[in-house]
Design a protein around this motif. Structure first.
Motif, short mmCIF file in Angstrom:
data_model
loop_
_atom_site.label_atom_id
_atom_site.label_comp_id
_atom_site.label_asym_id
_atom_site.label_seq_id
_atom_site.Cartn_x
_atom_site.Cartn_y
_atom_site.Cartn_z
N GLY A 9 42.75 -13.19 4.82
CA GLY A 9 43.75 -12.28 4.30
C GLY A 9 44.16 -12.33 2.94
N ASN A 10 43.23 -13.00 2.08
CA ASN A 10 43.85 -12.98 0.65
C ASN A 10 44.33 -11.87 0.07
OD1 ASN A 10 42.97 -12.73 -2.29
ND2 ASN A 10 42.27 -14.88 -1.94
N PRO A 11 45.40 -11.74 -0.03
CA PRO A 11 46.04 -10.51 -0.73
C PRO A 11 45.64 -10.18 -2.00
CG PRO A 11 47.78 -12.41 -0.70
CD PRO A 11 46.35 -12.99 -0.19
N TYR A 12 45.09 -10.82 -2.76
CA TYR A 12 44.30 -10.49 -3.95
C TYR A 12 43.21 -9.44 -3.63
CZ TYR A 12 42.76 -10.08 -9.07
OH TYR A 12 42.43 -9.53 -9.99
N MET A 13 42.50 -10.04 -2.83
CA MET A 13 41.03 -9.47 -2.61
C MET A 13 41.61 -8.22 -1.70
SD MET A 13 38.05 -10.59 0.36
CE MET A 13 39.32 -10.62 1.86
N HIS A 14 42.44 -8.00 -0.96
CA HIS A 14 42.76 -6.78 -0.08
C HIS A 14 43.32 -5.87 -1.32
CE1 HIS A 14 41.63 -8.06 3.83
NE2 HIS A 14 42.23 -9.04 3.40
N PHE A 49 25.62 -7.03 -0.10
CA PHE A 49 26.12 -8.42 -0.53
C PHE A 49 26.31 -9.47 0.43
CE2 PHE A 49 26.28 -5.32 -3.67
CZ PHE A 49 25.70 -5.75 -4.78
N PHE A 50 27.28 -9.49 1.60
CA PHE A 50 27.73 -10.17 2.22
C PHE A 50 27.35 -9.98 3.75
CE2 PHE A 50 30.53 -9.31 -1.24
CZ PHE A 50 30.78 -10.76 -1.62
N SER A 51 27.42 -11.08 4.49
CA SER A 51 26.87 -11.21 5.81
C SER A 51 27.86 -10.09 6.53
CB SER A 51 27.19 -12.46 6.51
OG SER A 51 28.59 -12.85 6.59
N LYS A 52 27.21 -9.69 7.81
CA LYS A 52 27.81 -8.79 8.72
C LYS A 52 29.10 -9.25 9.30
CE LYS A 52 27.15 -5.91 12.89
NZ LYS A 52 26.02 -5.36 13.75
N GLU A 53 29.08 -10.51 9.74
CA GLU A 53 30.07 -11.36 10.26
C GLU A 53 31.24 -11.40 9.27
OE1 GLU A 53 31.25 -15.56 12.35
OE2 GLU A 53 29.21 -15.27 11.47
N PHE A 54 31.17 -11.68 8.07
CA PHE A 54 32.23 -11.82 7.08
C PHE A 54 32.97 -10.32 6.85
CE2 PHE A 54 33.33 -11.48 2.51
CZ PHE A 54 34.51 -12.38 2.58
N LEU A 55 32.08 -9.63 7.05
CA LEU A 55 32.68 -8.05 6.58
C LEU A 55 33.45 -7.62 7.82
CD1 LEU A 55 29.51 -6.36 4.87
CD2 LEU A 55 31.91 -7.39 3.66
N GLU A 56 32.98 -8.03 8.87
CA GLU A 56 33.63 -7.93 10.23
C GLU A 56 34.89 -8.78 10.55
OE1 GLU A 56 30.69 -8.54 13.45
OE2 GLU A 56 29.88 -6.60 13.15
N ASN A 57 34.92 -9.85 9.77
CA ASN A 57 36.11 -10.57 9.90
C ASN A 57 37.32 -9.81 8.96
OD1 ASN A 57 35.21 -12.38 11.59
ND2 ASN A 57 34.53 -13.78 10.05
N ILE A 58 36.81 -9.33 7.67
CA ILE A 58 37.79 -8.65 6.62
C ILE A 58 38.10 -7.32 7.27
CG2 ILE A 58 37.70 -7.54 4.70
CD1 ILE A 58 35.86 -9.52 3.53
N ALA A 59 37.24 -6.57 8.10
CA ALA A 59 37.72 -5.28 8.59
C ALA A 59 38.65 -5.51 9.64
CB ALA A 59 36.40 -4.56 9.01
N ASN A 60 38.43 -6.54 10.75
CA ASN A 60 39.21 -6.89 11.81
C ASN A 60 40.89 -7.30 11.27
OD1 ASN A 60 37.42 -6.34 13.50
ND2 ASN A 60 36.66 -8.42 13.92
N PHE A 61 40.60 -8.01 10.21
CA PHE A 61 42.16 -8.50 9.61
C PHE A 61 42.45 -7.26 8.91
CE2 PHE A 61 44.93 -9.56 6.33
CZ PHE A 61 45.47 -10.80 6.70
N ARG A 62 42.00 -6.49 8.43
CA ARG A 62 42.86 -5.09 7.96
C ARG A 62 42.93 -4.44 9.10
NH1 ARG A 62 41.91 -4.43 2.55
NH2 ARG A 62 42.06 -2.14 2.56
#
Length: 163
Positions: free
Chosen positions: A117-122, A141-154
Motif C-alpha cells: 500500500g505504499n502511498p507514493y507508489m500508488h 517487469f514484475f511478477s504476476k503475483e506482485f502485480l496481483e497483490n498491488i491490484a488487489n490492494f487497489r
C-alpha cells in the motif's frame, strides 16, 4: 580408577563439549540472521533513497515529475523517464515484499498492507502515465503475483478508478 570410568568421564566431557559447541553455533546463527535482516532493511532503504536522489539532482526531471503528477502532457523522453521512476520505486517495493515473504523482515497482515500500500507508489500509478504503464507494460517487469497483490490492494481501497 579404571579405564572404563576414565572413558565414561571422557564421554561425558565430550557430550558437554558438543552441547557447548551447538549452543555457540546457535548463538552465531541467530546473530548472523539478525545481521542479515538489518542489512536487507538497510539495502531496501538505500534503494528508496537512491530513488529520491534522482529527483533531487536533476532540475529538468523534477519539472517532468511535476507535470506528470498533474497529468499534463509529456513528450516521449519525459514519459520514459517518468516510467523509469515508477519501475524503480516498484522494484524497491517488490524487494520489500520478497523480504517479507521470506520472513526476513516484519510479519503480519498489517506489514504486507504497508508494503503493497505504499502511498507514493500508488500516487505514481494514479497518474495518466502510470495508469497506462501499469495496465499495458508492468507485466514485462514484475511478477504476476506482485502485480496481483498491488491490484488487489487497489481494489480493496478503491484506487482502481484511476488505474
Amino acid at each position: 580408577m579404571n579405564w572404563e570410568a576414565i572413558g565414561a568421564i571422557g564421554e561425558i566431557l565430550g557430550a558437554v563439549a558438543v552441547l557447548g559447541t551447538l549452543y555457540y553455533l546457535a548463538a552465531q546463527i541467530k546473530k548472523s540472521n539478525e545481521y542479515a535482516r538489518t542489512q536487507i532493511s538497510i539495502d531496501i532503504q538505500e534503494s528508496g533513497n537512491a530513488l529520491f536522489d534522482i529527483l533531487m539532482r536533476d532540475r529538468e526531471f523534477v519539472a517532468t515529475y511535476h507535470r506528470a503528477m498533474k497529468n499534463q502532457d509529456l513528450d516521449e523522453i519525459e514519459t520514459e523517464q517518468f516510467t523509469m521512476l515508477i519501475i524503480k520505486l516498484m522494484s524497491v517495493v517488490e524487494s520489500a515484499e520478497l523480504a517479507y515473504k521470506s520472513e526476513l523482515l516484519w510479519s503480519g497482515e498489517y506489514e504486507m498492507d504497508f508494503i503493497i500500500g505504499n502511498p507514493y507508489m500508488h500516487s505514481l500509478l494514479d497518474t495518466k502515465v502510470g495508469s497506462v504503464w501499469f495496465k499495458e507494460k508492468s507485466q514485462n517487469f514484475f511478477s504476476k503475483e506482485f502485480l496481483e497483490n498491488i491490484a488487489n490492494f487497489r481494489n480493496k481501497i478503491n484506487l482502481n478508478s484511476a488505474v
